[in-house]
Design a protein around this motif. Structure first.
Motif, PDB file in Angstrom:
ATOM      1  N   UNK A  41     -64.328  53.561 -74.258  1.00 13.77           N
ATOM      2  CA  UNK A  41     -64.508  54.791 -75.032  1.00 13.77           C
ATOM      3  C   UNK A  41     -63.232  55.612 -74.873  1.00 13.77           C
ATOM      4  N   UNK A  42     -62.354  55.615 -75.915  1.00 11.69           N
ATOM      5  CA  UNK A  42     -61.036  56.227 -75.768  1.00 11.69           C
ATOM      6  C   UNK A  42     -60.958  57.724 -76.051  1.00 11.69           C
ATOM      7  N   UNK A  43     -62.021  58.316 -76.614  1.00 11.19           N
ATOM      8  CA  UNK A  43     -61.973  59.735 -76.997  1.00 11.19           C
ATOM      9  C   UNK A  43     -63.382  60.228 -77.282  1.00 11.19           C
ATOM     10  N   UNK A  44     -63.503  61.525 -77.477  1.00 13.04           N
ATOM     11  CA  UNK A  44     -64.784  62.124 -77.850  1.00 13.04           C
ATOM     12  C   UNK A  44     -64.949  62.137 -79.364  1.00 13.04           C
ATOM     13  N   UNK A  45     -65.752  63.069 -79.858  1.00 10.96           N
ATOM     14  CA  UNK A  45     -66.022  63.207 -81.294  1.00 10.96           C
ATOM     15  C   UNK A  45     -65.394  64.510 -81.776  1.00 10.96           C
ATOM     16  N   UNK A  87     -83.152  29.781 -70.279  1.00 10.46           N
ATOM     17  CA  UNK A  87     -82.234  30.301 -69.275  1.00 10.46           C
ATOM     18  C   UNK A  87     -82.644  29.732 -67.931  1.00 10.46           C
ATOM     19  N   UNK A  88     -81.771  28.926 -67.346  1.00 12.06           N
ATOM     20  CA  UNK A  88     -82.042  28.259 -66.072  1.00 12.06           C
ATOM     21  C   UNK A  88     -83.358  27.490 -66.119  1.00 12.06           C
ATOM     22  N   UNK A  89     -83.616  26.817 -67.259  1.00 10.78           N
ATOM     23  CA  UNK A  89     -84.794  25.981 -67.404  1.00 10.78           C
ATOM     24  C   UNK A  89     -86.082  26.727 -67.704  1.00 10.78           C
ATOM     25  N   UNK A  90     -86.000  28.030 -67.866  1.00 14.16           N
ATOM     26  CA  UNK A  90     -87.175  28.855 -68.155  1.00 14.16           C
ATOM     27  C   UNK A  90     -87.075  29.443 -69.558  1.00 14.16           C
ATOM     28  N   UNK A  91     -88.223  29.592 -70.206  1.00 16.34           N
ATOM     29  CA  UNK A  91     -88.268  30.238 -71.522  1.00 16.34           C
ATOM     30  C   UNK A  91     -88.161  31.752 -71.342  1.00 16.34           C
ATOM     31  N   UNK A  92     -87.281  32.382 -72.137  1.00 16.00           N
ATOM     32  CA  UNK A  92     -87.106  33.828 -72.103  1.00 16.00           C
ATOM     33  C   UNK A  92     -87.424  34.339 -73.506  1.00 16.00           C
ATOM     34  N   UNK A  93     -88.423  35.229 -73.608  1.00 15.54           N
ATOM     35  CA  UNK A  93     -88.879  35.689 -74.929  1.00 15.54           C
ATOM     36  C   UNK A  93     -88.674  37.180 -75.164  1.00 15.54           C
ATOM     37  N   UNK A  94     -88.283  37.920 -74.132  1.00 19.52           N
ATOM     38  CA  UNK A  94     -88.064  39.356 -74.300  1.00 19.52           C
ATOM     39  C   UNK A  94     -87.026  39.829 -73.294  1.00 19.52           C
ATOM     40  N   UNK A  95     -86.487  41.032 -73.574  1.00 19.26           N
ATOM     41  CA  UNK A  95     -85.493  41.588 -72.674  1.00 19.26           C
ATOM     42  C   UNK A  95     -84.910  42.868 -73.235  1.00 19.26           C
ATOM     43  N   UNK A  96     -83.802  43.293 -72.682  1.00 20.62           N
ATOM     44  CA  UNK A  96     -83.150  44.541 -73.073  1.00 20.62           C
ATOM     45  C   UNK A  96     -82.583  44.396 -74.489  1.00 20.62           C
ATOM     46  N   UNK A  97     -82.950  45.345 -75.356  1.00 23.73           N
ATOM     47  CA  UNK A  97     -82.471  45.363 -76.745  1.00 23.73           C
ATOM     48  C   UNK A  97     -81.512  46.533 -76.998  1.00 23.73           C
ATOM     49  N   UNK A  98     -81.575  47.563 -76.132  1.00 28.21           N
ATOM     50  CA  UNK A  98     -80.691  48.722 -76.269  1.00 28.21           C
ATOM     51  C   UNK A  98     -80.436  49.324 -74.896  1.00 28.21           C
ATOM     52  N   UNK A  99     -79.209  49.811 -74.709  1.00 26.72           N
ATOM     53  CA  UNK A  99     -78.816  50.473 -73.462  1.00 26.72           C
ATOM     54  C   UNK A  99     -78.359  51.882 -73.818  1.00 26.72           C
ATOM     55  N   UNK A 100     -78.778  52.850 -73.008  1.00 23.27           N
ATOM     56  CA  UNK A 100     -78.471  54.259 -73.279  1.00 23.27           C
ATOM     57  C   UNK A 100     -77.981  54.936 -71.995  1.00 23.27           C
ATOM     58  N   UNK A 101     -76.696  55.306 -72.007  1.00 23.43           N
ATOM     59  CA  UNK A 101     -76.147  56.140 -70.933  1.00 23.43           C
ATOM     60  C   UNK A 101     -76.111  57.557 -71.492  1.00 23.43           C
ATOM     61  N   UNK A 102     -76.711  58.515 -70.815  1.00 21.52           N
ATOM     62  CA  UNK A 102     -76.736  59.880 -71.343  1.00 21.52           C
ATOM     63  C   UNK A 102     -76.642  60.892 -70.204  1.00 21.52           C
ATOM     64  N   UNK A 103     -76.443  62.158 -70.600  1.00 20.06           N
ATOM     65  CA  UNK A 103     -76.433  63.237 -69.630  1.00 20.06           C
ATOM     66  C   UNK A 103     -75.124  63.436 -68.901  1.00 20.06           C
ATOM     67  N   UNK A 104     -74.127  62.625 -69.205  1.00 21.39           N
ATOM     68  CA  UNK A 104     -72.826  62.791 -68.577  1.00 21.39           C
ATOM     69  C   UNK A 104     -71.926  63.640 -69.459  1.00 21.39           C
ATOM     70  N   UNK A 105     -70.686  63.748 -69.067  1.00 20.37           N
ATOM     71  CA  UNK A 105     -69.706  64.464 -69.873  1.00 20.37           C
ATOM     72  C   UNK A 105     -68.352  63.794 -69.711  1.00 20.37           C
ATOM     73  N   UNK A 106     -67.880  63.214 -70.801  1.00 15.51           N
ATOM     74  CA  UNK A 106     -66.567  62.589 -70.846  1.00 15.51           C
ATOM     75  C   UNK A 106     -65.713  63.410 -71.803  1.00 15.51           C
ATOM     76  N   UNK A 107     -64.856  64.297 -71.270  1.00 20.05           N
ATOM     77  CA  UNK A 107     -64.027  65.139 -72.134  1.00 20.05           C
ATOM     78  C   UNK A 107     -63.164  64.305 -73.086  1.00 20.05           C
ATOM     79  N   UNK A 108     -62.883  64.863 -74.249  1.00 17.05           N
ATOM     80  CA  UNK A 108     -62.125  64.184 -75.296  1.00 17.05           C
ATOM     81  C   UNK A 108     -60.779  63.663 -74.797  1.00 17.05           C
ATOM     82  N   UNK A 109     -60.145  64.366 -73.875  1.00 14.65           N
ATOM     83  CA  UNK A 109     -58.814  63.960 -73.431  1.00 14.65           C
ATOM     84  C   UNK A 109     -58.837  62.850 -72.383  1.00 14.65           C
ATOM     85  N   UNK A 110     -60.053  62.372 -72.009  1.00 15.38           N
ATOM     86  CA  UNK A 110     -60.154  61.290 -71.033  1.00 15.38           C
ATOM     87  C   UNK A 110     -60.753  60.050 -71.664  1.00 15.38           C
TER      88      UNK A 110
END
Length: 171
Positions: A41-45, A87-110
């Motif tokens: 993430x190179x900049x803010x909005x 996956x490793x010989x086991x059936x996988x039918x569900x899992x993470x579909x979205x990831x949400x990082x929130x509540x932080x603050x990344x200033x535009x200049x960083x």
């Protein structure tokens, strides 16, 4: 000499615009392998600090685990996959579909990175690209890096491209 400097300056300006969006640090990986996704993430909005980053996990990326980030709240949305994967010989039918990082603050200049890992299913089509749509929320604004090129379309022509991963043949 002046022409050389002008050309170099024009090149720099032209290429910096291409990197003004969220990208993946590693942009290719073999199907059937574990992949560590590092979203840059190179900049803010519009000059405002980033306060949330949400990424949609594409079908075929399974067993996803995001990395916690100090100062940010981490949440995942889980759901059923469109089909069953092995996956490793086991059936996988569900899992993470979205990831949400929130509540932080990344200033535009960083700059910062948001990380998760997952397995690229062995039956994903090598030679094609997978896209990870990302919504970057800022104080009162948002950038939606969600555009996926249509067949034959140049992804460099997109205004808000989703980060892409080229799938390589299984090792």
């Amino acid at each position: 000499m002046n022409n050389y400097l002008l050309s170099a300056g024009a090149l720099f300006v032209g290429t910096s615009a291409a990197f003004a969006h969220i990208t993946l640090e590693t942009q290719e990986a073999a199907v059937g392998s574990t992949y560590k996704a590092i979203l840059r993430v190179p900049h803010g909005c519009e000059g405002k600090a980033t306060t949330a980053v949400r990424v949609q996990v594409p079908e075929g990326v399974i067993s996803v685990k995001p990395m916690p980030k100090p100062g940010w709240t981490l949440q995942t949305k889980k759901g059923k996959y469109e089909k069953s994967y092995q996956l490793y010989g086991e059936a996988v039918t569900s899992g993470v579909k979205e990831i949400d990082w929130s509540g932080g603050s990344l200033p535009d200049e960083f700059y910062d990175e948001f990380v998760f890992r997952g397995t690229l299913a062995a039956d994903l089509p090598a030679g094609e690209k997978l896209y990870f749509p990302v919504v970057q929320e800022c104080e009162g604004a948002a950038e939606r890096w969600i555009e996926i090129p249509a067949a034959g379309q140049d992804e460099d022509a997109l205004e808000n491209p989703a980060p892409g991963l080229k799938l390589l043949p299984k090792k």
